[in-house]
Design a protein around this motif. Structure first.
Motif, PDB file in Angstrom:
ATOM      1  N   LEU A 126       1.139  -1.356   0.041  1.00 25.90           N
ATOM      2  CA  LEU A 126      -0.265   0.094   0.124  1.00 25.90           C
ATOM      3  C   LEU A 126       0.823   1.055   0.208  1.00 25.90           C
ATOM      4  N   PRO A 127       0.394   2.675  -0.879  1.00 21.51           N
ATOM      5  CA  PRO A 127       1.347   3.436  -0.926  1.00 21.51           C
ATOM      6  C   PRO A 127       0.795   4.237   0.358  1.00 21.51           C
ATOM      7  N   SER A 128       1.632   5.485   0.944  1.00 18.73           N
ATOM      8  CA  SER A 128       1.255   6.427   1.949  1.00 18.73           C
ATOM      9  C   SER A 128       0.105   6.655   2.068  1.00 18.73           C
ATOM     10  N   LEU A 129      -0.487   7.135   3.054  1.00 15.19           N
ATOM     11  CA  LEU A 129      -2.171   7.029   3.362  1.00 15.19           C
ATOM     12  C   LEU A 129      -2.252   8.532   2.675  1.00 15.19           C
ATOM     13  N   VAL A 130      -0.762   9.783   3.268  1.00 10.16           N
ATOM     14  CA  VAL A 130      -0.671  10.632   3.050  1.00 10.16           C
ATOM     15  C   VAL A 130      -0.713  11.113   1.458  1.00 10.16           C
ATOM     16  N   GLU A 131      -0.197  10.659   0.487  1.00 10.02           N
ATOM     17  CA  GLU A 131      -0.655  10.849  -0.855  1.00 10.02           C
ATOM     18  C   GLU A 131      -1.784   9.961  -1.487  1.00 10.02           C
TER      19      GLU A 131
END
Ligand code: CUO
Length: 670
Positions: A126-131
């Motif tokens: 999973l990519p960063s939640l920020v992005e």
């Protein structure tokens, strides 16, 4: 990057835009329930209402809350629909359609859950939640400024737009609570919390091992860390929110939006009253403050009586000394959080913790008179920004501590480890012994994938956050046996002095001990020198993966630990408390225990997502430490151990050592 992975990741981009695939997918307008469309060369297909169950019941653009029962049912239905799909192609097709129909935060939550659990997707990270959701981390004003800049740019101008965000922008420092806003609003802390509630969902999926106990322990540890941070900036420890009939002194104004446009989170003025909640408009059952009080009283009765009543009226004993079945703390955790599926009796013991989040999240508009959105306490990605989060969770923790304090103190036999002597411990950072450093550092994320700007220029988010110089623990251990001995090393950290500058006894310091690391090591006969890097901590993640990291793929030499990264885990950059500019004294408590007694039989263990085990467990496996979580600080002390120092004096397998943490109020030279 493999095509499959790219297809999956694409679904996590641009959450607020209607999905278009290769220009051939035009799905109509958001909210449409039955759609027919053409995907590439495939024949038209239909997403039927029945296929998504209750998933479409939450409107797009509005807040999604795991603390609301009907929202959890929506998540379950969406996850079930995704999990039932045949192969990756089937999943991507259904998800592409569902993305336009269901609430945006619900979609990312459910799809992320599926990425972690569906067999075909085990290689996807999973990519960063920020992005994915920059709007849950950066004030609306800053996103709007970037939007205006994007609109003004010439089409051929591809210079990046940069959104700066850091501690100095968060608050005014007029109120004492603002001194720790940099910590509460840290991107890593909030995204860890979202991931934790993704890995430990309420009401669906296979129940993870010791879920109730880990709910208690992980949140207790976050409170310990918050209190260490508070002491670092001269604030008192968090006070529990236990009187719900008096105003809450601290307000909170997140300045964030629920979606990418203008729908703001609800705010809370200073001295707001908690009110009975009447928000049927978002699918909530009515909740009264009296309900919370009644549940509290029943839960405390159960703790003092030593048992809970199940739905058949049978008594279920509460004890941590069980040799089979669930520990009392695990039963209590499930009943208090509450997970209605796992709660021993949810009708009687209620839904204490979740409903408290909601009552607090709606103080500003408890009856929908103003048609306002909930406050940040309603979303696990934003709740930890609000000072009241810690006061509410301190109350929840107090329930668990009431129970823990009636358990028998650990005996010397349970605490000791014959024939193993921990002679010395210490830390080394940049060749400096026992002196650690914290300061500010900058991290950049690509924000454009989470925003719906119509621009050719990339949008980058530059976040200034607290960090520390890496360090190593050094242990000198003598194994007096003639054979190798496998031991568990347990490392904790706590401030040495309280806010008045006095040394603490065991009970005052007990809930401040923060787990720093826990690992297994085999000692050879004789003297051993054990070195453990801080970045390998049992509670932390390596840095979050960004979309860019995922596209470029794993770097050569990626460690097994990084490979196992699944999003849940305390951020590495807040492993240490801040300390003070003059240097603050902390104590390192290191204990060795017998691995033979600690180990857990793992059958069918996949070993996935095993990088922050102490806070997040191992996906689809048993929690890997058989001792009660928080051992040896989870219980009161036996009379001979009046302080942590008394442990070290009387037990050869324990060592206590002072270290200093110095905060350099500038950029950190790592
Ligand atoms: Cu994590 Cu209250 O449980 O937010």
């Amino acid at each position: 990057m493999a095509t499959d992975q790219r297809k999956v990741l694409r679904l996590l981009e641009k959450p607020y835009e209607t999905q278009k695939s290769d220009g051939t997918l035009d799905i109509g307008f958001p909210g449409e329930l039955e759609v027919t469309e053409r995907v590439g060369t495939r024949p038209p297909t239909t997403v039927a209402r029945a296929q998504l169950g209750e998933a479409t019941s939450i409107p797009r653009g509005k807040a999604f809350s795991l603390f609301i029962e009907s929202h959890r049912r929506a998540a379950k239905d969406l996850i079930d629909a995704f999990m039932k799909t045949d192969g990756l192609q089937g999943l991507v097709e259904l998800a592409t359609r569902a993305k336009n129909l269901v609430n945006e935060s619900l979609f990312v939550y459910a799809f992320s859950y599926v990425v972690l659990h569906k067999k075909d997707l085990h290689s996807v990270r999973l990519p960063s939640l920020v992005e994915m959701f920059p709007n849950k981390f950066v004030p609306q004003e800053d996103i709007m400024k970037a939007q205006i800049e994007a609109n003004r740019k010439a089409p051929d101008d591809t210079a990046p737009i940069v959104i700066e965000y850091g501690p100095e922008f968060a608050s005014t420092n007029i109120k004492p609570e603002h001194r720790v806003s940099y910590w509460r609003e840290d991107y890593g802390i909030n995204s860890h919390h979202w991931h934790w509630h993704l890995v430990y969902p309420l009401g669906f999926g296979e129940a993870p091992d010791r879920k109730g106990e880990l709910f208690f322990y992980m949140h207790q540890q976050m409170l310990a860390r918050y209190d260490m941070e508070r002491l670092s900036v001269g604030l008192n420890r968090t006070e529990k929110l236990e009187n719900w009939r008096v105003p809450v002194p601290d307000g909170y104004f997140s300045k964030l939006t629920v979606n990418n446009t203008s729908r703001a989170w609800g705010t809370r003025q200073d001295n707001s009253m908690l009110m009975d909640l009447r928000r049927e408009d978002i699918g909530l059952e009515p909740i009264d403050i009296t309900d919370l009080e009644l549940w509290r009283s029943r839960i405390f009765d159960a703790i003092h009586q030593g048992y809970m009543n199940d739905r058949n009226g049978d008594k279920v004993p509460l004890s941590d000394n069980v040799t089979s079945g669930k520990r009392g703390i695990d039963i209590l955790g499930d009943a208090v959080e509450a997970d209605r599926r796992l709660s021993i009796n949810s009708l009687y013991y209620g839904d204490m913790h979740n409903q408290g989040h909601l009552v607090i999240a709606f103080t500003h508009d408890s009856d929908n008179a103003h048609k306002e959105e909930m406050g940040v306490m309603g979303d696990s990605a934003t709740a930890m920004r609000d000072p009241v989060f810690y006061r509410w969770h301190k109350f929840i923790d107090d329930i668990f501590q009431e129970y823990k304090l009636i358990q028998q103190p650990y005996t010397v036999e349970e605490l000791s480890l014959p024939n193993v002597v921990l002679e010395r411990v210490g830390v080394l950072s940049k060749e400096q012994p026992d002196a650690l450093t914290t300061g500010w550092t900058v991290r950049e994320f690509e924000a454009f994938r989470g925003l719906d700007f119509n621009s050719n220029a990339p949008v980058n988010l530059r976040i200034t956050h607290i960090d520390h110089s890496p360090f190593d623990y050094h242990l000198q251990v003598r194994n007096q046996l003639q054979t190798p001995k496998q031991v568990t090393v347990r490392i904790f950290l706590a401030p040495k002095f309280n806010v008045r500058g006095l040394e603490m006894n065991f009970m005052e310091q007990r809930l401040l001990w923060a787990e720093m690391d826990k690992f297994t090591v085999t000692l050879k006969p004789g003297m051993n020198h054990v070195v453990q890097p801080s970045k390998d901590s049992s509670i932390t993640n390596p840095d979050e993966y960004t979309f860019r990291d995922l596209e470029t793929g794993p770097q050569p030499g990626t460690s097994r630990r990084e490979f196992n990264f699944c999003g849940c885990g305390w951020p590495q950059h807040v492993l240490l408390p801040r300390g003070t500019p003059g240097g603050m004294i902390f104590q390192l408590f290191v204990m060795l225990t017998d691995f033979e007694k600690d180990k857990v039989d793992q059958q069918g263990n996949t070993g996935r997502c095993a990088n922050a085990v102490s806070f997040c467990g191992i996906l689809d496996s048993k929690f890997p430490d058989g001792r009660p979580m928080g051992f040896p600080f989870d219980r009161r002390n036996a009379p001979q151990f009046q302080s942590a120092a008394a442990f070290a004096e009387q037990l050869d397998n324990v060592n206590l050592h002072d270290i200093t943490i110095t905060f350099v109020a500038s950029s950190l030279q790592k």
